[in-house]
Motif scaffolding. Structure first.
Motif, PDB file in Angstrom:
ATOM      1  N   ASP A  41       0.812  -1.213   0.000  1.00  0.00           N
ATOM      2  CA  ASP A  41       0.000   0.000   0.000  1.00  0.00           C
ATOM      3  C   ASP A  41       0.850   1.270   0.000  1.00  0.00           C
ATOM      4  O   ASP A  41       0.599   2.200  -0.772  1.00  0.00           O
ATOM      5  CB  ASP A  41      -0.947  -0.016   1.208  1.00  0.00           C
ATOM      6  CG  ASP A  41      -1.839   1.205   1.235  1.00  0.00           C
ATOM      7  OD1 ASP A  41      -1.681   2.018   2.181  1.00  0.00           O
ATOM      8  OD2 ASP A  41      -2.680   1.356   0.324  1.00  0.00           O
ATOM      9  N   THR A  42       1.850   1.337   0.854  1.00  0.00           N
ATOM     10  CA  THR A  42       2.701   2.530   0.956  1.00  0.00           C
ATOM     11  C   THR A  42       3.403   2.816  -0.367  1.00  0.00           C
ATOM     12  O   THR A  42       3.488   3.976  -0.791  1.00  0.00           O
ATOM     13  CB  THR A  42       3.742   2.354   2.085  1.00  0.00           C
ATOM     14  OG1 THR A  42       3.057   2.040   3.293  1.00  0.00           O
ATOM     15  CG2 THR A  42       4.558   3.607   2.287  1.00  0.00           C
ATOM     16  N   LEU A  43       3.878   1.766  -1.016  1.00  0.00           N
ATOM     17  CA  LEU A  43       4.530   1.934  -2.314  1.00  0.00           C
ATOM     18  C   LEU A  43       3.546   2.463  -3.347  1.00  0.00           C
ATOM     19  O   LEU A  43       3.868   3.395  -4.099  1.00  0.00           O
ATOM     20  CB  LEU A  43       5.136   0.612  -2.788  1.00  0.00           C
ATOM     21  CG  LEU A  43       5.744   0.599  -4.187  1.00  0.00           C
ATOM     22  CD1 LEU A  43       6.928   1.570  -4.264  1.00  0.00           C
ATOM     23  CD2 LEU A  43       6.160  -0.799  -4.582  1.00  0.00           C
ATOM     24  N   PHE A  44       2.350   1.880  -3.381  1.00  0.00           N
ATOM     25  CA  PHE A  44       1.328   2.344  -4.334  1.00  0.00           C
ATOM     26  C   PHE A  44       1.006   3.820  -4.119  1.00  0.00           C
ATOM     27  O   PHE A  44       0.944   4.588  -5.070  1.00  0.00           O
ATOM     28  CB  PHE A  44       0.051   1.507  -4.230  1.00  0.00           C
ATOM     29  CG  PHE A  44       0.122   0.178  -4.918  1.00  0.00           C
ATOM     30  CD1 PHE A  44       0.373   0.086  -6.278  1.00  0.00           C
ATOM     31  CD2 PHE A  44      -0.079  -0.999  -4.218  1.00  0.00           C
ATOM     32  CE1 PHE A  44       0.431  -1.137  -6.927  1.00  0.00           C
ATOM     33  CE2 PHE A  44      -0.021  -2.232  -4.854  1.00  0.00           C
ATOM     34  CZ  PHE A  44       0.232  -2.295  -6.212  1.00  0.00           C
ATOM     35  N   VAL A  45       0.802   4.199  -2.858  1.00  0.00           N
ATOM     36  CA  VAL A  45       0.470   5.594  -2.552  1.00  0.00           C
ATOM     37  C   VAL A  45       1.619   6.510  -2.964  1.00  0.00           C
ATOM     38  O   VAL A  45       1.400   7.582  -3.535  1.00  0.00           O
ATOM     39  CB  VAL A  45       0.112   5.759  -1.053  1.00  0.00           C
ATOM     40  CG1 VAL A  45      -0.021   7.228  -0.673  1.00  0.00           C
ATOM     41  CG2 VAL A  45      -1.185   5.008  -0.744  1.00  0.00           C
ATOM     42  N   LEU A  85       3.538   6.070  -5.370  1.00  0.00           N
ATOM     43  CA  LEU A  85       3.491   6.148  -6.835  1.00  0.00           C
ATOM     44  C   LEU A  85       2.240   6.878  -7.328  1.00  0.00           C
ATOM     45  O   LEU A  85       2.021   6.991  -8.533  1.00  0.00           O
ATOM     46  CB  LEU A  85       3.542   4.741  -7.442  1.00  0.00           C
ATOM     47  CG  LEU A  85       4.843   3.971  -7.235  1.00  0.00           C
ATOM     48  CD1 LEU A  85       4.683   2.523  -7.688  1.00  0.00           C
ATOM     49  CD2 LEU A  85       5.983   4.648  -7.990  1.00  0.00           C
ATOM     50  N   GLY A  86       1.415   7.348  -6.396  1.00  0.00           N
ATOM     51  CA  GLY A  86       0.216   8.085  -6.768  1.00  0.00           C
ATOM     52  C   GLY A  86      -0.973   7.210  -7.092  1.00  0.00           C
ATOM     53  O   GLY A  86      -1.941   7.660  -7.701  1.00  0.00           O
ATOM     54  N   ILE A  87      -0.919   5.945  -6.694  1.00  0.00           N
ATOM     55  CA  ILE A  87      -2.032   5.021  -6.951  1.00  0.00           C
ATOM     56  C   ILE A  87      -2.779   4.812  -5.635  1.00  0.00           C
ATOM     57  O   ILE A  87      -2.223   4.289  -4.671  1.00  0.00           O
ATOM     58  CB  ILE A  87      -1.529   3.665  -7.492  1.00  0.00           C
ATOM     59  CG1 ILE A  87      -0.740   3.867  -8.784  1.00  0.00           C
ATOM     60  CG2 ILE A  87      -2.689   2.702  -7.692  1.00  0.00           C
ATOM     61  CD1 ILE A  87      -0.025   2.626  -9.277  1.00  0.00           C
ATOM     62  N   SER A  88      -4.047   5.226  -5.615  1.00  0.00           N
ATOM     63  CA  SER A  88      -4.835   5.074  -4.390  1.00  0.00           C
ATOM     64  C   SER A  88      -6.084   4.215  -4.599  1.00  0.00           C
ATOM     65  O   SER A  88      -6.745   3.840  -3.632  1.00  0.00           O
ATOM     66  CB  SER A  88      -5.230   6.444  -3.841  1.00  0.00           C
ATOM     67  OG  SER A  88      -5.961   7.160  -4.818  1.00  0.00           O
ATOM     68  N   ASP A  89      -6.394   3.905  -5.832  1.00  0.00           N
ATOM     69  CA  ASP A  89      -7.561   3.084  -6.150  1.00  0.00           C
ATOM     70  C   ASP A  89      -7.264   1.619  -5.813  1.00  0.00           C
ATOM     71  O   ASP A  89      -6.376   1.000  -6.398  1.00  0.00           O
ATOM     72  CB  ASP A  89      -7.896   3.236  -7.633  1.00  0.00           C
ATOM     73  CG  ASP A  89      -9.070   2.386  -8.082  1.00  0.00           C
ATOM     74  OD1 ASP A  89      -9.780   1.831  -7.221  1.00  0.00           O
ATOM     75  OD2 ASP A  89      -9.279   2.274  -9.308  1.00  0.00           O
TER      76      ASP A  89
END
Length: 155
Positions: free
Chosen positions: A52-56, A58-62
């Motif tokens: 999750d932290t990596l995704f966030v 990278l600007g991915i929150s969906d």
């Protein structure tokens, strides 16, 4: 006195090692396809939570997009490993037997087809043509990595 290994013995050992690794990995892939849908979803959700932290960052929150990336990324990764092992097996087979390697390559290309067919009969899972294509792309990536490793080792 130490034992010396003949070149023929070393080639046979290499072929055996690559072949066993290839077969074990295929069984791992197919075994994972037997995991029922709800359990597979739990595994994906755990990976999404972990990343999750990596995704966030990278600007991915969906969450749905995160799940898609994790699931398809898993396909690419497991088949990249298979591609790497396939290349190693093909090279070892050619060096040991001096034979054409097409049957091994064809067998490897059929692994994702069988994988998706297995999923057709597992509750909560589905076999998808697009996943076969993703798997084959992952295999190509693994073969390319194997070629790169070989080049680096020769230098």
């Amino acid at each position: 006195m130490g034992r010396t290994t003949s070149p023929d013995s070393a080639r046979r050992s290499s072929l055996l090692l690559w072949t066993v690794a290839f077969c074990v990995w295929v069984l791992f892939i197919w075994g994972h396809s037997l995991v029922p849908g709800p359990q597979s979803t739990l595994e994906s959700d755990a990976a999404v939570s972990y990343l999750d932290t990596l995704f966030v960052a990278l600007g991915i929150s969906d969450t749905q997009l995160m799940t898609l990336v994790v699931r398809k990324g898993a396909h690419v990764l497991e088949y990249a490993v298979l591609g790497f092992l396939t290349r190693g097996t093909l090279v070892a087979r050619r060096e040991e037997r001096g034979r054409a390697v097409m049957p091994v390559g064809l067998l490897a290309a059929l692994v994702p087809v069988v994988d998706e067919c297995i999923q057709l009969v597992v509750p909560g899972r589905s076999g998808m043509v697009q996943d076969v294509l993703i798997d084959l792309a992952g295999m190509c990536l693994g073969v390319l990595v194997g070629m790169g490793v070989s080049r680096l080792r020769r230098r």
